[in-house]
Write a protein that holds these residues in place. Structure first.
Motif, mmCIF file in Angstrom:
data_model
loop_
_atom_site.group_PDB
_atom_site.id
_atom_site.type_symbol
_atom_site.label_atom_id
_atom_site.label_comp_id
_atom_site.label_asym_id
_atom_site.label_seq_id
_atom_site.Cartn_x
_atom_site.Cartn_y
_atom_site.Cartn_z
ATOM 1 N N ALA A 1 73.223 45.507 54.937
ATOM 2 C CA ALA A 1 72.441 45.762 53.716
ATOM 3 C C ALA A 1 71.216 44.855 53.657
ATOM 4 O O ALA A 1 70.124 45.278 53.248
ATOM 5 C CB ALA A 1 73.311 45.560 52.480
ATOM 6 N N ASP A 2 71.379 43.594 54.086
ATOM 7 C CA ASP A 2 70.248 42.651 54.075
ATOM 8 C C ASP A 2 69.192 43.055 55.102
ATOM 9 O O ASP A 2 67.993 42.942 54.867
ATOM 10 C CB ASP A 2 70.740 41.230 54.369
ATOM 11 N N THR A 3 69.671 43.519 56.267
ATOM 12 C CA THR A 3 68.740 43.965 57.307
ATOM 13 C C THR A 3 67.952 45.167 56.818
ATOM 14 O O THR A 3 66.732 45.250 56.997
ATOM 15 C CB THR A 3 69.515 44.323 58.596
ATOM 16 N N THR A 4 68.655 46.105 56.160
ATOM 17 C CA THR A 4 67.999 47.318 55.656
ATOM 18 C C THR A 4 66.946 46.967 54.611
ATOM 19 O O THR A 4 65.842 47.530 54.616
ATOM 20 C CB THR A 4 69.043 48.297 55.081
ATOM 21 N N SER A 5 67.243 46.000 53.731
ATOM 22 C CA SER A 5 66.232 45.667 52.715
ATOM 23 C C SER A 5 65.023 44.975 53.355
ATOM 24 O O SER A 5 63.888 45.192 52.935
ATOM 25 C CB SER A 5 66.813 44.879 51.549
ATOM 26 N N LEU A 6 65.250 44.190 54.423
ATOM 27 C CA LEU A 6 64.126 43.605 55.171
ATOM 28 C C LEU A 6 63.266 44.713 55.778
ATOM 29 O O LEU A 6 62.034 44.705 55.652
ATOM 30 C CB LEU A 6 64.658 42.687 56.276
ATOM 31 N N VAL A 7 63.923 45.680 56.409
ATOM 32 C CA VAL A 7 63.203 46.796 57.037
ATOM 33 C C VAL A 7 62.386 47.559 55.986
ATOM 34 O O VAL A 7 61.219 47.890 56.210
ATOM 35 C CB VAL A 7 64.199 47.749 57.750
ATOM 36 N N ASN A 8 62.996 47.815 54.829
ATOM 37 C CA ASN A 8 62.296 48.573 53.793
ATOM 38 C C ASN A 8 61.048 47.846 53.308
ATOM 39 O O ASN A 8 60.007 48.463 53.053
ATOM 40 C CB ASN A 8 63.237 48.881 52.623
ATOM 41 N N LYS A 9 61.128 46.515 53.199
ATOM 42 C CA LYS A 9 59.941 45.734 52.812
ATOM 43 C C LYS A 9 58.852 45.875 53.871
ATOM 44 O O LYS A 9 57.676 46.068 53.557
ATOM 45 C CB LYS A 9 60.309 44.256 52.668
ATOM 46 N N LEU A 10 59.247 45.752 55.124
ATOM 47 C CA LEU A 10 58.259 45.814 56.208
ATOM 48 C C LEU A 10 57.635 47.199 56.324
ATOM 49 O O LEU A 10 56.474 47.339 56.678
ATOM 50 C CB LEU A 10 58.906 45.426 57.541
ATOM 51 N N LYS A 11 58.433 48.221 56.001
ATOM 52 C CA LYS A 11 57.935 49.598 56.142
ATOM 53 C C LYS A 11 56.839 49.929 55.132
ATOM 54 O O LYS A 11 56.117 50.908 55.297
ATOM 55 C CB LYS A 11 59.087 50.595 56.005
ATOM 56 N N GLU A 12 56.737 49.110 54.079
ATOM 57 C CA GLU A 12 55.682 49.353 53.083
ATOM 58 C C GLU A 12 54.310 48.951 53.622
ATOM 59 O O GLU A 12 53.280 49.297 53.054
ATOM 60 C CB GLU A 12 55.971 48.551 51.805
ATOM 61 N N GLN A 13 54.278 48.196 54.712
ATOM 62 C CA GLN A 13 53.015 47.688 55.234
ATOM 63 C C GLN A 13 52.297 48.755 56.052
ATOM 64 O O GLN A 13 52.910 49.517 56.774
ATOM 65 C CB GLN A 13 53.280 46.424 56.065
ATOM 66 N N LYS A 14 50.979 48.761 55.921
ATOM 67 C CA LYS A 14 50.184 49.783 56.597
ATOM 68 C C LYS A 14 49.763 49.319 57.992
ATOM 69 O O LYS A 14 49.660 48.135 58.250
ATOM 70 C CB LYS A 14 48.943 50.086 55.770
ATOM 71 N N GLY A 15 49.552 50.275 58.876
ATOM 72 C CA GLY A 15 48.977 49.953 60.185
ATOM 73 C C GLY A 15 49.984 49.583 61.260
ATOM 74 O O GLY A 15 49.613 49.407 62.410
ATOM 75 N N ILE A 16 51.246 49.441 60.868
ATOM 76 C CA ILE A 16 52.286 49.156 61.868
ATOM 77 C C ILE A 16 53.455 50.110 61.620
ATOM 78 O O ILE A 16 53.553 50.710 60.555
ATOM 79 C CB ILE A 16 52.811 47.699 61.778
#
Length: 217
Positions: free
Chosen positions: A163-178
């Protein structure tokens, strides 16, 4: 595979260096899990990641953080270990000046260090974060995350809950260009035990091969 000793911030660091014949080969460093919990460069996950990159045509370096094996110095809460990783990358680059691609792969504690190294080294073109301990360490420095990469973990991980890994991924996925790719291995624990190791390495290899054919970050 040649043993190497190279200079780190606190004295010499011990590594294993595996060069390709091709002078333009991409390069990768592989970072091991927590030094205080038995983590070394010969950890099974680290060893298998090392060979996966080598088999894909990368020149690869894995090494022991300060205070582990024959590396000098002592554990430094991650601060000094980040310096060690930067020194390892300097060393690898000094031997491979023509390389066009530079990757960092880390397992557990090594994944946390690897992600910090990304922020300091714009030349890193891709990353692999295996079982990142998002429950133990703050990853909020990844704002913005400068490079696309793969985060991979097991659904049965009790050390770093999914669950912690998934929330990290979700935060990162909001970033543009990557693009952050997230793969979860059904039933695997933190260390990709048994048959899960082959699944993890296969997933990593497929991802890296695909990225090497693309021109985007």
């Amino acid at each position: 595979m040649p043993e190497v000793i190279f200079p780190g911030p606190e004295g010499r660091l011990e590594g294993r260096y595996h060069p390709q014949k091709d002078r333009d080969a991409p390069i990768a460093i592989v970072l091991h899990p927590h030094p205080q919990f038995g983590g070394t460069m010969n950890n099974k996950v680290v060893y298998n990641l090392h060979y996966a990159f080598y088999n894909m045509g990368f020149t690869v370096l894995r090494f022991n953080f300060r205070g582990v094996g024959r590396s000098q110095g002592e554990y430094d809460q991650g601060v000094g270990e980040l310096g060690d990783a930067a020194s390892a990358l300097d060393y690898l680059q000094s031997m491979n000046a023509n390389s066009k691609h530079c990757w960092v792969a880390g397992f557990s504690f090594g994944a946390w260090i690897g992600m910090q190294l990304l922020m300091r080294r714009p030349e890193i073109t891709g990353f692999i974060s295996a079982s990142p301990p998002a429950n133990m360490y703050d990853f909020s420095f990844l704002a913005p995350c400068p490079s696309s990469g793969l985060i991979i973990n097991g659904t049965g991980d009790r050390v770093a809950p999914p669950a912690d890994t998934t929330s990290l991924v979700n935060k990162l996925k909001e970033q543009k260009g990557i693009t952050i790719t997230h793969e979860q291995i059904e039933g695997s624990g933190h260390f990709f035990e048994g048959p899960h190791m082959d699944t993890m390495i296969g997933t990593v290899s497929d991802y890296v091969k695909r990225r090497l054919t693309e021109s985007t970050r």
